[in-house]
Design a protein around this motif. Structure first.
Motif, PDB file in Angstrom:
ATOM      1  N   VAL B 205       0.828  -1.193   0.000  1.00 21.85           N
ATOM      2  CA  VAL B 205       0.000   0.000   0.000  1.00 21.85           C
ATOM      3  C   VAL B 205       0.868   1.251   0.000  1.00 21.85           C
ATOM      4  O   VAL B 205       0.385   2.351  -0.228  1.00 21.85           O
ATOM      5  N   ASP B 206       2.193   1.094   0.236  1.00 23.55           N
ATOM      6  CA  ASP B 206       3.054   2.275   0.244  1.00 23.55           C
ATOM      7  C   ASP B 206       3.671   2.538  -1.126  1.00 23.55           C
ATOM      8  O   ASP B 206       4.578   3.350  -1.250  1.00 23.55           O
ATOM      9  N   THR B 207       3.190   1.841  -2.165  1.00 22.03           N
ATOM     10  CA  THR B 207       3.682   2.090  -3.516  1.00 22.03           C
ATOM     11  C   THR B 207       2.797   3.143  -4.169  1.00 22.03           C
ATOM     12  O   THR B 207       1.592   2.932  -4.303  1.00 22.03           O
ATOM     13  N   PRO B 208       3.344   4.292  -4.546  1.00 24.22           N
ATOM     14  CA  PRO B 208       2.479   5.334  -5.109  1.00 24.22           C
ATOM     15  C   PRO B 208       1.977   4.953  -6.493  1.00 24.22           C
ATOM     16  O   PRO B 208       2.629   4.210  -7.238  1.00 24.22           O
ATOM     17  N   ALA B 209       0.794   5.450  -6.820  1.00 27.17           N
ATOM     18  CA  ALA B 209       0.248   5.230  -8.154  1.00 27.17           C
ATOM     19  C   ALA B 209       1.018   6.089  -9.150  1.00 27.17           C
ATOM     20  O   ALA B 209       1.570   7.136  -8.796  1.00 27.17           O
ATOM     21  N   LEU B 210       1.082   5.637 -10.402  1.00 35.80           N
ATOM     22  CA  LEU B 210       1.762   6.405 -11.440  1.00 35.80           C
ATOM     23  C   LEU B 210       0.729   7.225 -12.198  1.00 35.80           C
ATOM     24  O   LEU B 210      -0.311   6.714 -12.614  1.00 35.80           O
ATOM     25  N   LEU B 211       1.039   8.509 -12.346  1.00 39.18           N
ATOM     26  CA  LEU B 211       0.152   9.389 -13.097  1.00 39.18           C
ATOM     27  C   LEU B 211       0.361   9.138 -14.593  1.00 39.18           C
ATOM     28  O   LEU B 211       1.327   8.475 -14.990  1.00 39.18           O
ATOM     29  N   PRO B 212      -0.543   9.653 -15.448  1.00 41.76           N
ATOM     30  CA  PRO B 212      -0.406   9.421 -16.890  1.00 41.76           C
ATOM     31  C   PRO B 212       0.952   9.828 -17.441  1.00 41.76           C
ATOM     32  O   PRO B 212       1.436   9.207 -18.391  1.00 41.76           O
ATOM     33  N   ASP B 213       1.597  10.832 -16.851  1.00 43.14           N
ATOM     34  CA  ASP B 213       2.906  11.226 -17.374  1.00 43.14           C
ATOM     35  C   ASP B 213       4.032  10.401 -16.769  1.00 43.14           C
ATOM     36  O   ASP B 213       5.200  10.669 -17.018  1.00 43.14           O
ATOM     37  N   GLY B 214       3.711   9.393 -15.954  1.00 43.36           N
ATOM     38  CA  GLY B 214       4.730   8.503 -15.430  1.00 43.36           C
ATOM     39  C   GLY B 214       5.283   8.890 -14.079  1.00 43.36           C
ATOM     40  O   GLY B 214       6.058   8.146 -13.496  1.00 43.36           O
ATOM     41  N   SER B 215       4.900  10.062 -13.549  1.00 44.04           N
ATOM     42  CA  SER B 215       5.438  10.463 -12.250  1.00 44.04           C
ATOM     43  C   SER B 215       4.587   9.860 -11.134  1.00 44.04           C
ATOM     44  O   SER B 215       3.377   9.689 -11.295  1.00 44.04           O
ATOM     45  N   PRO B 216       5.201   9.507  -9.998  1.00 43.41           N
ATOM     46  CA  PRO B 216       4.414   8.934  -8.889  1.00 43.41           C
ATOM     47  C   PRO B 216       3.545   9.991  -8.223  1.00 43.41           C
ATOM     48  O   PRO B 216       3.946  11.143  -8.098  1.00 43.41           O
ATOM     49  N   SER B 217       2.361   9.591  -7.798  1.00 40.77           N
ATOM     50  CA  SER B 217       1.430  10.522  -7.162  1.00 40.77           C
ATOM     51  C   SER B 217       1.459  10.306  -5.660  1.00 40.77           C
ATOM     52  O   SER B 217       1.020   9.256  -5.170  1.00 40.77           O
ATOM     53  N   GLN B 218       1.976  11.300  -4.931  1.00 39.18           N
ATOM     54  CA  GLN B 218       2.024  11.168  -3.472  1.00 39.18           C
ATOM     55  C   GLN B 218       0.628  11.174  -2.866  1.00 39.18           C
ATOM     56  O   GLN B 218       0.411  10.615  -1.795  1.00 39.18           O
ATOM     57  N   ALA B 219      -0.319  11.793  -3.566  1.00 39.06           N
ATOM     58  CA  ALA B 219      -1.671  11.869  -3.013  1.00 39.06           C
ATOM     59  C   ALA B 219      -2.348  10.504  -2.966  1.00 39.06           C
ATOM     60  O   ALA B 219      -3.371  10.338  -2.295  1.00 39.06           O
ATOM     61  N   SER B 220      -1.778   9.516  -3.691  1.00 42.05           N
ATOM     62  CA  SER B 220      -2.417   8.202  -3.697  1.00 42.05           C
ATOM     63  C   SER B 220      -2.061   7.401  -2.453  1.00 42.05           C
ATOM     64  O   SER B 220      -2.642   6.347  -2.217  1.00 42.05           O
ATOM     65  N   LEU B 221      -1.086   7.882  -1.691  1.00 40.05           N
ATOM     66  CA  LEU B 221      -0.632   7.094  -0.537  1.00 40.05           C
ATOM     67  C   LEU B 221      -1.402   7.471   0.719  1.00 40.05           C
ATOM     68  O   LEU B 221      -1.921   8.587   0.819  1.00 40.05           O
ATOM     69  N   PRO B 222      -1.484   6.568   1.685  1.00 37.52           N
ATOM     70  CA  PRO B 222      -1.975   6.961   3.004  1.00 37.52           C
ATOM     71  C   PRO B 222      -1.046   8.023   3.587  1.00 37.52           C
ATOM     72  O   PRO B 222       0.144   8.073   3.245  1.00 37.52           O
ATOM     73  N   VAL B 223      -1.598   8.844   4.479  1.00 38.62           N
ATOM     74  CA  VAL B 223      -0.852  10.015   4.954  1.00 38.62           C
ATOM     75  C   VAL B 223       0.492   9.613   5.552  1.00 38.62           C
ATOM     76  O   VAL B 223       1.501  10.296   5.387  1.00 38.62           O
TER      77      VAL B 223
END
Lengths: 99, 240
Positions: B205-223
Motif C-alpha cells: 500500500v506504500d507504492t504510489p500510483a503512477l500518473l499518466p505522465d509517469g510520475s508517482p502521485s504522493q496523493a495516492s498514498l496513506p498520509v
C-alpha cells in the motif's frame, strides 16, 4: 535442596528490577521492572510457604498478584494519558512538578 | 542432584536471563517479551514449590493478561519508542550500577548469613483439605475473608480509575454529514483521492500510483507513507 536458594534467586530478581527502575528512561520499561520486583516478592512468599509448611505465604502471593493487576491497569492508563498530552513515554518529559 | 534442584537451576538461570534481557534490550517490545519469558520460568518454579494454583495464576494473569496489556499499550505509545542512551543526570549510570551491586550483595549476604530454616514441604498443608486449591480456598474464604473483600473493592476502583484516566473529553462538536459534504465541495479535491499502485508493480500500500505522465502521485498514498522534503528530514532525526 537448600530453601535459601529460592530466596537468593528472589533477591537477585528484585535487585535487577530495582536497577531497571533506576536506570531506564522509558516509563513502560520502568513499569515492567516494578512488575519484576513484585514477581521476586511473590517467589519469596511462595518459598516461605514451602519452608514453613503452611499455605499463608501462597495466599499473600495471590493477593500481591491481584494488587499488581490493579496497579498495572491504573499505571498504564496514566502512561497513556501522559503520552497523549506530551507525545512521549520518557519519564524525563513528565517534569511539570519539578520546580 | 534431585529433580527439584535440576529444575531450579535451569529455570532460575532462565529467569535471571529474562530479567537481564529486560534491562539491556533497547526496544520496549523486546523487554516485554523477556519479562514474559522470565515470568513463565517463575511459574515453573512455583510448581516445584508445590504451589500449582499460584503457578497457573502466574501464567494466566501475568504472561496472559498483564504482559499482553503492556504490549497493547506499547502499540498505542509507539513500537519505535526506543530509549535514548543520552545520560540526563550526570553519573547516574555509574551510581545506579554501584547501588544495584551493593543492594544485591546486602540482600544475599543477609539471606545466607541469617536465615537457616528446615524445608518442611507442603504435603501436609496441601493434604489437609484434599488439595492445594481447596487449602487456599479455605484460607481465602476463612482467615483472609476481609482482605479478599477489600481486594474486590480495590479492583473495582482500579477499573473505574482506568476508565476515568483513559476517557478523552470531546472539545469540538461532531461534524454533521452536511458540514462534511460542504467542506468537501469547497476544498480542492472533490473526487476521491487516487488509489495507491497496489498490484501494478508491488503488492504494497506504500507504492504510489503512477500518473499518466509517469510520475508517482504522493496523493495516492496513506498520509503516513507520503514523502515530502520536510518529512524525510524529520524521519532521519527520529531514526538516528
Amino acid at each position: 535442596m537448600n530453601p535459601n536458594n529460592y530466596l537468593i534467586l528472589a533477591a537477585i530478581l528484585f535487585t535487577i528490577g530495582a536497577f531497571g527502575v533506576v536506570i531506564r528512561r522509558n516509563a513502560i520499561i520502568v513499569f515492567m521492572s516494578v512488575e519484576m520486583m513484585l514477581n521476586a516478592a511473590n517467589l519469596a512468599f511462595a518459598s516461605a510457604a514451602h519452608t514453613t509448611g503452611s499455605l499463608d505465604g501462597q495466599v499473600i502471593a495471590f493477593f500481591v498478584m491481584v494488587v499488581a493487576a490493579a496497579e498495572v491497569v491504573v499505571g498504564l492508563a496514566i502512561i497513556v494519558t501522559i503520552f497523549r498530552t506530551r507525545r512521549s513515554a520518557s519519564i524525563d518529559e513528565a517534569n511539570l512538578l519539578k520546580y | 542432584m534431585s529433580g527439584e534442584s535440576v529444575v531450579f537451576w535451569i529455570t532460575g538461570i532462565f529467569a535471571v536471563v529474562g530479567a537481564l534481557g529486560m534491562i539491556v534490550s533497547r526496544k520496549a517490545v523486546h523487554s516485554a517479551l523477556w519479562v514474559a519469558f522470565a515470568m513463565v520460568n517463575l511459574a515453573i518454579l512455583y510448581f516445584t514449590l508445590e504451589a500449582p494454583f499460584l503457578a497457573t495464576t502466574q501464567i494466566v494473569v501475568y504472561t496472559g493478561a498483564v504482559m499482553m496489556l503492556f504490549l497493547f499499550v506499547l502499540m498505542i505509545v509507539g513500537v519505535d519508542s526506543s530509549d535514548s542512551l543520552l545520560e540526563t543526570l550526570k553519573g547516574q549510570r555509574l551510581l545506579a550500577i554501584l547501588f544495584g551491586l551493593a543492594f544485591g550483595a546486602l540482600l544475599i549476604s543477609a539471606i545466607t548469613s541469617t536465615i537457616s530454616v528446615r524445608n518442611n514441604g507442603l504435603e501436609v498443608a496441601n493434604g489437609d483439605y484434599g488439595g492445594n486449591i481447596q487449602g487456599l480456598a479455605h484460607l481465602i474464604f476463612g482467615r483472609y475473608l476481609l482482605a479478599f473483600e477489600v481486594t474486590s473493592a480495590l479492583l473495582i476502583t482500579a477499573a473505574l480509575g482506568a476508565m476515568v484516566l483513559a476517557h478523552r473529553e470531546r472539545w469540538t462538536p461532531r461534524k454533521t454529514h452536511i458540514e462534511m459534504s460542504k467542506e468537501r465541495t469547497f476544498s480542492n479535491q472533490v473526487t476521491p483521492l487516487p488509489n495507491p499502485g497496489v498490484l501494478a508493480r508491488h503488492n504494497a500500500v506504500d507504492t504510489p500510483a503512477l500518473l499518466p505522465d509517469g510520475s508517482p502521485s504522493q496523493a495516492s498514498l496513506p498520509v503516513q507513507f507520503r514523502e515530502t522534503a520536510q518529512d524525510s528530514d524529520n524521519s532521519k532525526e527520529v531514526t538516528s
